[in-house]
Motif scaffolding. Structure first.
Motif, PDB file in Angstrom:
ATOM      1  N   GLN A 182      -1.347   6.088  -5.168  1.00 51.04           N
ATOM      2  CA  GLN A 182      -2.485   4.840  -5.370  1.00 51.04           C
ATOM      3  C   GLN A 182      -2.909   5.215  -6.779  1.00 51.04           C
ATOM      4  O   GLN A 182      -3.084   4.140  -7.683  1.00 51.04           O
ATOM      5  CB  GLN A 182      -3.634   4.786  -4.526  1.00 51.04           C
ATOM      6  CG  GLN A 182      -4.663   3.837  -4.916  1.00 51.04           C
ATOM      7  CD  GLN A 182      -3.932   2.440  -4.682  1.00 51.04           C
ATOM      8  OE1 GLN A 182      -2.888   1.967  -3.834  1.00 51.04           O
ATOM      9  NE2 GLN A 182      -4.252   1.080  -5.447  1.00 51.04           N
ATOM     10  N   ASN A 206       1.059  -1.303  -0.087  1.00 54.70           N
ATOM     11  CA  ASN A 206       0.077  -0.118  -0.019  1.00 54.70           C
ATOM     12  C   ASN A 206       0.818   1.017  -0.143  1.00 54.70           C
ATOM     13  O   ASN A 206       1.732   1.342   1.001  1.00 54.70           O
ATOM     14  CB  ASN A 206      -0.872  -0.051   1.232  1.00 54.70           C
ATOM     15  CG  ASN A 206      -1.757  -1.070   1.255  1.00 54.70           C
ATOM     16  OD1 ASN A 206      -2.644  -1.506   0.266  1.00 54.70           O
ATOM     17  ND2 ASN A 206      -1.862  -1.774   2.501  1.00 54.70           N
ATOM     18  N   GLU A 239      -2.061   2.789 -10.019  1.00 52.07           N
ATOM     19  CA  GLU A 239      -3.202   2.129 -10.742  1.00 52.07           C
ATOM     20  C   GLU A 239      -3.380   2.269 -12.248  1.00 52.07           C
ATOM     21  O   GLU A 239      -3.863   1.554 -13.173  1.00 52.07           O
ATOM     22  CB  GLU A 239      -4.413   2.693 -10.353  1.00 52.07           C
ATOM     23  CG  GLU A 239      -5.109   1.934  -8.838  1.00 52.07           C
ATOM     24  CD  GLU A 239      -6.119   2.686  -8.158  1.00 52.07           C
ATOM     25  OE1 GLU A 239      -6.859   3.755  -8.886  1.00 52.07           O
ATOM     26  OE2 GLU A 239      -6.635   2.197  -7.133  1.00 52.07           O
TER      27      GLU A 239
END
Length: 342
Positions: free
Chosen positions: A278, A271, A282
């Motif tokens: 993030q 994470n 992605e």
């Protein structure tokens, strides 16, 4: 464009000062409420008010009627002397006004600041923008224009309503298309040579990670011709093609830094620390490793970042992915085709 006294003349048959009017937005009010001051760097010409203007939480419909921009305009004695003959300088036959344009709604208007004579000095103006007349971006620009004809031609404008000076264009962003999200990375133009925390030299841009939670992209306003092109609003023509090529060049370096930073921030559980990291992972990680599972792609990316042996291969993968993502070939071809028509 930096605020300086080195004005640039356009290719006109009479004296004209394109940056002869110093235009400084000061504050704004919404439907007559309290003034909110702008916090603008000298080279910043886009003002994003999308989050400041009220909307209904349930319908997302704008709930305001009039946005009023307060600004100062300054005209120097030097500019008056440059655009009027000696016999008119004591009482310049000129009017000063600010145009309001919205390309999306084809709306045009102007607010008169002073009528003739317009003397050197500083003027304050309130510019009303009606919600039902505009959408997207509102463009504001000041002009100085003659109010009467004069005999003769030569160095100075001679006909009524001829513009003889103008100022910086400010673009006020009042709303976005429904499917357009606000940018995750803030961008701003500023003079690197006058900003201590930015690098010196002839850098074109700098990605600032002092606030790791929200990086910021700075564009160097010490290169005024480049920043002018970046501010162009059109979709066709040489300037639009050059703008897209410059943005691709900047985008390549920015995305490269963001991907590496995001991968290095991934913890043992896979994470990242911040939301933008993030989003970046992605966007790129799965394509870089040609896998469907995001967690697997992030793990492989983080491993490659940490390994001296695999790091060069990761950089190659990233280069290939950025070329696919940005497709600089398309913009270069369009620019070349535009150049061949000139």
């Amino acid at each position: 464009m930096t605020r300086s006294q080195h004005y640039r003349s356009r290719s006109l048959p009479f004296s004209y000062r394109e940056n002869g009017i110093q235009f400084d937005p000061i504050s704004y009010t919404i439907d007559g409420d309290d003034h909110t001051e702008f916090d603008l760097n000298p080279a910043r010409t886009e003002i994003d008010l999308t989050n400041a203007l009220p909307t209904d939480d349930d319908t997302a419909v704008a709930e305001w009627e009039t946005l009023t921009i307060t600004a100062d305009l300054h005209i120097s004695e030097e500019v008056i002397s440059a655009v009027f003959p000696s016999g008119e300088r004591d009482q310049p036959p000129a009017k000063l006004y600010v145009t309001i344009r919205c390309h999306e709604t084809i709306y045009r208007d102007r607010v008169l600041v002073t009528d003739a004579p317009t003397m050197p000095g500083t003027y304050e103006i309130s510019i009303p923008v009606k919600k039902d007349q505009v959408r997207g971006t509102v463009e504001l620009r000041p002009y100085l224009a003659r109010t009467r004809d004069r005999d003769g031609t030569g160095e100075y404008a001679s006909q009524q309503n001829f513009r003889v000076a103008s100022g910086t264009i400010y673009n006020i962003l009042i709303d976005r298309p429904e499917d357009e999200e606000p940018p995750s990375i803030d961008g701003e133009q500023v003079s690197f040579s006058q900003t201590p925390h930015l690098p010196g030299g002839e850098k074109l841009y700098y990605l600032d990670f002092r606030n790791e939670k929200r990086p910021k992209l700075w564009i160097n306003a010490d290169h005024p011709r480049i920043t002018e092109v970046l501010q162009s609003q059109g979709s066709v023509g040489a300037e639009a093609r050059m703008r897209d090529v410059i943005l691709d060049q900047i985008g390549y370096g920015v995305w490269q830094q963001l991907v590496v930073r995001a991968a290095a921030a991934v913890d043992d559980d896979g994470n990242p620390e911040h939301e933008w990291q993030q989003t970046v992972l992605e966007t790129f990680a799965r394509n870089m490793y040609d896998v469907d599972d995001l967690n697997e792609a992030i793990y492989r990316l983080r491993t490659d970042i940490e390994s001296p042996a695999s790091l060069p291969h990761m950089i190659q993968r990233l280069d290939e992915e950025l070329q696919e993502y940005l497709d600089p070939r398309e913009q270069l071809i369009k620019l070349m085709e535009e150049g061949l028509q000139i």
